[in-house]
Scaffold this active site. Structure first.
Site, PDB file in Angstrom:
ATOM      1  N   GLY A   1       9.015  11.642  18.876  1.00 37.65           N
ATOM      2  CA  GLY A   1      10.027  10.871  17.910  1.00 37.65           C
ATOM      3  C   GLY A   1      10.411   9.374  18.837  1.00 37.65           C
TER       4      GLY A   1
ATOM      5  N   GLY B   1      15.563   9.214  19.270  1.00 35.20           N
ATOM      6  CA  GLY B   1      14.495   9.631  19.902  1.00 35.20           C
ATOM      7  C   GLY B   1      14.306   8.468  21.089  1.00 35.20           C
TER       8      GLY B   1
ATOM      9  CG  PHE C   1       9.905  13.441   9.055  1.00 37.05           C
ATOM     10  CD1 PHE C   1       9.356  13.359   7.862  1.00 37.05           C
ATOM     11  CD2 PHE C   1      10.715  12.483   9.447  1.00 37.05           C
ATOM     12  CE1 PHE C   1       9.620  12.545   6.680  1.00 37.05           C
ATOM     13  CE2 PHE C   1      11.280  11.538   8.376  1.00 37.05           C
ATOM     14  CZ  PHE C   1      10.610  11.451   6.942  1.00 37.05           C
TER      15      PHE C   1
ATOM     16  CE  LYS D   1      23.180  16.639  17.152  1.00 36.13           C
ATOM     17  NZ  LYS D   1      24.464  15.676  17.339  1.00 36.13           N
TER      18      LYS D   1
ATOM     19  CB  ALA E   1      21.530   7.334  19.371  1.00 35.34           C
TER      20      ALA E   1
ATOM     21  CE  LYS F   1      25.977  16.334  13.970  1.00 32.67           C
ATOM     22  NZ  LYS F   1      25.870  14.864  13.611  1.00 32.67           N
TER      23      LYS F   1
ATOM     24  NE  ARG G   1      22.162   8.450  12.075  1.00 29.37           N
ATOM     25  CZ  ARG G   1      20.891   8.791  12.652  1.00 29.37           C
ATOM     26  NH1 ARG G   1      20.070   7.741  12.771  1.00 29.37           N
ATOM     27  NH2 ARG G   1      20.778   9.962  13.198  1.00 29.37           N
TER      28      ARG G   1
ATOM     29  CD  GLN H   1      18.076  14.545  10.063  1.00 27.06           C
ATOM     30  OE1 GLN H   1      17.326  15.577  10.833  1.00 27.06           O
ATOM     31  NE2 GLN H   1      17.454  14.206   9.361  1.00 27.06           N
TER      32      GLN H   1
HETATM   33  N1  NAD Z   1      21.087   8.916  15.825  1.00 21.60           N
HETATM   34  C1  NAD Z   1      21.690   9.596  16.406  1.00 21.60           C
HETATM   35  O1  NAD Z   1      22.951   9.199  16.929  1.00 21.60           O
HETATM   36  C2  NAD Z   1      21.465  11.084  16.892  1.00 21.60           C
HETATM   37  C3  NAD Z   1      22.230  11.686  17.664  1.00 21.60           C
HETATM   38  C4  NAD Z   1      21.951  13.263  18.153  1.00 21.60           C
HETATM   39  C5  NAD Z   1      20.898  13.823  17.407  1.00 21.60           C
HETATM   40  N2  NAD Z   1      20.099  12.929  16.465  1.00 21.60           N
HETATM   41  C6  NAD Z   1      19.204  13.644  15.697  1.00 21.60           C
HETATM   42  O2  NAD Z   1      17.947  13.297  16.158  1.00 21.60           O
HETATM   43  C7  NAD Z   1      16.791  13.627  15.051  1.00 21.60           C
HETATM   44  C8  NAD Z   1      16.294  12.086  15.020  1.00 21.60           C
HETATM   45  O3  NAD Z   1      17.018  11.211  14.547  1.00 21.60           O
HETATM   46  P1  NAD Z   1      16.775   9.754  15.083  1.00 21.60           P
HETATM   47  O4  NAD Z   1      18.405   9.094  14.994  1.00 21.60           O
HETATM   48  O5  NAD Z   1      16.098   9.485  16.295  1.00 21.60           O
HETATM   49  O6  NAD Z   1      15.869   9.067  14.050  1.00 21.60           O
HETATM   50  P2  NAD Z   1      16.317   7.753  13.012  1.00 21.60           P
HETATM   51  O7  NAD Z   1      17.145   8.305  11.733  1.00 21.60           O
HETATM   52  O8  NAD Z   1      16.984   6.794  13.505  1.00 21.60           O
HETATM   53  O9  NAD Z   1      14.919   7.290  12.459  1.00 21.60           O
HETATM   54  C9  NAD Z   1      13.884   7.960  11.640  1.00 21.60           C
HETATM   55  C10 NAD Z   1      12.833   8.397  12.166  1.00 21.60           C
HETATM   56  O10 NAD Z   1      11.869   9.167  11.524  1.00 21.60           O
HETATM   57  C11 NAD Z   1      10.447   8.575  11.707  1.00 21.60           C
HETATM   58  N3  NAD Z   1       9.708   8.769  10.375  1.00 21.60           N
HETATM   59  C12 NAD Z   1       9.713   8.374   9.289  1.00 21.60           C
HETATM   60  N4  NAD Z   1       8.751   8.712   8.647  1.00 21.60           N
HETATM   61  C13 NAD Z   1       8.359   9.856   9.399  1.00 21.60           C
HETATM   62  C14 NAD Z   1       6.999  10.929   8.695  1.00 21.60           C
HETATM   63  N5  NAD Z   1       6.778  10.833   7.809  1.00 21.60           N
HETATM   64  N6  NAD Z   1       6.940  11.642  10.040  1.00 21.60           N
HETATM   65  C15 NAD Z   1       7.523  11.581  11.411  1.00 21.60           C
HETATM   66  N7  NAD Z   1       8.480  10.642  11.459  1.00 21.60           N
HETATM   67  C16 NAD Z   1       8.884   9.869  10.728  1.00 21.60           C
HETATM   68  C17 NAD Z   1      10.850   6.989  11.790  1.00 21.60           C
HETATM   69  O11 NAD Z   1       9.536   6.562  12.311  1.00 21.60           O
HETATM   70  C18 NAD Z   1      11.950   7.056  12.910  1.00 21.60           C
HETATM   71  O12 NAD Z   1      11.578   6.990  14.088  1.00 21.60           O
HETATM   72  C19 NAD Z   1      18.057  13.796  13.829  1.00 21.60           C
HETATM   73  O13 NAD Z   1      17.834  15.308  13.612  1.00 21.60           O
HETATM   74  C20 NAD Z   1      19.139  13.532  14.229  1.00 21.60           C
HETATM   75  O14 NAD Z   1      20.143  14.485  13.384  1.00 21.60           O
HETATM   76  C21 NAD Z   1      20.564  11.936  16.142  1.00 21.60           C
HETATM   77  O1  G3P Z   2      24.855   9.570  12.832  1.00 25.05           O
HETATM   78  P1  G3P Z   2      24.851  11.173  12.468  1.00 25.05           P
HETATM   79  O2  G3P Z   2      25.595  11.413  11.556  1.00 25.05           O
HETATM   80  O3  G3P Z   2      23.265  11.482  12.446  1.00 25.05           O
HETATM   81  O4  G3P Z   2      25.239  11.984  13.860  1.00 25.05           O
HETATM   82  C1  G3P Z   2      24.792  11.491  15.034  1.00 25.05           C
HETATM   83  C2  G3P Z   2      24.889  12.385  16.092  1.00 25.05           C
HETATM   84  O5  G3P Z   2      24.522  13.660  15.514  1.00 25.05           O
HETATM   85  C3  G3P Z   2      26.190  12.520  16.408  1.00 25.05           C
HETATM   86  O6  G3P Z   2      26.487  13.710  17.473  1.00 25.05           O
END
Ligand code: NAD
Ligand code: G3P
Length: 411
Positions: free
Chosen positions: A16, A21, A117, A140, A173, A268, A334, A363
């Site tokens: 990812g 990621g 995904f 998540k 992130a 959450k 977000r 999510q």
């Molecule tokens: N961003 C944060 O602050 C944060 C923090 C903690 C946990 N998370 C969790 O991490 C997970 C990933 O979130 P993120 O913030 O890295 O992603 P993101 O929402 O920033 O980006 C979306 C991602 O999905 C990919 N994508 C799009 N279509 C796709 C497909 N068909 N197959 C596979 N990948 C595809 C894109 O290339 C991109 O990398 C989520 O479950 C999120 O809740 C995010």
């Molecule tokens: O930006 P959100 O709502 O996907 O949340 C980001 C992280 O999960 C917060 O811990």
């Protein structure tokens, strides 16, 4: 006399490359450079390939508006210009658009995909990873199907027949990418077969032991048989797992409760949508605190009802992956921001997501729908009034203004 096994190093892949990621790849790449006896120096990062055009304001803009492949751009400029702009990645992060090739020979797979995904990506990896690889899920969300509800770590572990732990916390992130202090919770419950203690004679062969305990929520066998990690690799103890993730700006607390850590991160996001709805109405901090209080109670209740002893109440109340993540997500996540904008502008959250997030994925909306489908199947919607209210608002069956009435205890 016992001879020492040749030491091999763990190879790490981040599956990812979104906002989280890419941040995860950055911090893990910093750590592998500091623990060279445990880990190989290069960290592979799987990129779901797409063409991007560098914005004119990017420092890498060279005057050309020709689209380029994201993976090539990341390797050229050491920045994920689309999902984590203005953050320089260490050169030992290697972007790879080929999913099986990025995971080849890796003993540690860190899954950080949006939850929708994850299952399809795992399907592409079946039979193409080391049978003794170990995974950590940073996604998540939950996976709801006809058979019930699964943690994302279960989806990964069961489809690939490997052990999968979970990492989740109050982790926006962009703040961590800027190396601002935060803490997280990692649940890693090392399989007994990975222990360096020899199997007692007469006990079953380690590879015959079922290690993934069934969740209460899904009927039928839920266990998988695991291949032991060869002894030439450093033991994946809590201490070594911590070395992979802990940074001076990212403090890691290790626990064994994979279900609690996973559920905290998933649920959450529903609470954050509720907080966004009431904030979008201009109702202020007291209203937000009210939905957070009810949401935390529902989170604990959900874990107890459907995952029993395997999701501990204390994980939700004491660890970063519980209350702390609810708080940060309801302040600046977000899901919160998009729900708030949707109310303020009178648009759907899907429209706001499309316009405002530049490809990043919410999510909370799909999790609210999936959790509702599961609660309906159990006849328990009324037991989770906040989760049900968020679902009904998303479906247009209720309005954000109805939240106080909808979450009021019914006597
Ligand atoms: N961003 C944060 O602050 C944060 C923090 C903690 C946990 N998370 C969790 O991490 C997970 C990933 O979130 P993120 O913030 O890295 O992603 P993101 O929402 O920033 O980006 C979306 C991602 O999905 C990919 N994508 C799009 N279509 C796709 C497909 N068909 N197959 C596979 N990948 C595809 C894109 O290339 C991109 O990398 C989520 O479950 C999120 O809740 C995010
Ligand atoms: O930006 P959100 O709502 O996907 O949340 C980001 C992280 O999960 C917060 O811990």
């Amino acid at each position: 006399m016992a001879t020492l096994s040749a030491q091999r190093k763990h190879k790490v892949t981040v599956v990812g490359s979104g906002n989280w990621g890419t941040t995860m790849a950055k911090l893990v790449a910093e750590n592998v450079k500091e623990h060279t006896s445990l880990f190989e120096e290069t960290v592979q990062m799987w990129v779901h390939e797409e063409e991007v055009t560098l914005p004119k304001e990017s420092k890498h803009y060279s005057g050309s508006d020709k689209p380029e492949k994201l993976s090539q751009l990341i390797n050229k400029v050491h920045e994920n210009v689309k999902y984590l702009p203005n953050i320089t990645l260490p050169p030992n992060v290697v972007a790879n658009p080929d999913l099986p090739a990025s995971c080849k020979d890796s003993t540690i797979l860190i899954f950080v995909l949006p939850h929708q995904f994850t299952a399809r990506s795992c399907e592409q990896l079946v039979g193409k990873i080391l049978p003794y690889a170990r995974a950590i899920c940073c996604t998540k969300g939950v996976d709801v199907g006809e058979k019930g509800i699964r943690l994302m770590s279960e989806t990964i572990g069961m489809s690939l027949n490997i052990y999968c732990g979970a990492l989740s916390g109050a982790n926006i992130a962009s703040e961590i990418a800027q190396e601002k202090y935060s803490e997280t919770t990692v649940a890693y419950d090392p399989p007994p077969m990975d222990s360096r203690n020899p199997t007692p004679s007469g006990s079953p062969n380690a590879s015959q032991v079922d290690l993934i305990a069934p969740s209460k929520a899904v009927p039928g066998p839920r266990s998988t048989r695991l291949t032991p990690l060869p002894t030439e690799y450093p033991h994946l103890s809590h201490d070594n797992i911590r070395k992979l993730f802990h940074r001076p700006y990212f403090h890691v607390h290790l626990v064994n409760d994979v279900a609690g850590v996973s559920l905290g991160g998933a649920l959450k996001n529903i609470i954050a949508l509720a907080a966004g709805f009431v904030d979008g109405l201009g109702w202020g901090d007291n209203a937000k605190a009210a939905v957070m209080r009810v949401g935390i109670l529902e989170m604990v209740k959900f874990g107890k009802a459907f995952f029993g002893e395997s999701a501990r109440a204390s994980t939700f109340t004491e660890e970063s992956c519980g209350v702390a993540d609810v708080i940060t997500s309801c302040m600046g996540g977000r899901n919160f921001r998009c729900a708030k904008m949707a109310v303020e502008r009178g648009e759907s959250i899907a429209e706001i997501e499309e316009k405002e997030l530049n490809g990043q994925k919410l999510q909370g909306t799909s999790t609210a729908l999936e959790v509702n489908a599961f609660l309906k199947s159990q006849g328990m919607e009324a037991d989770f009034p906040l989760f049900t209210a968020v679902y009904n608002i998303l479906e247009g069956n209720a309005k954000p203004e109805d939240i106080p009435e909808l979450i009021e205890p019914k006597h």
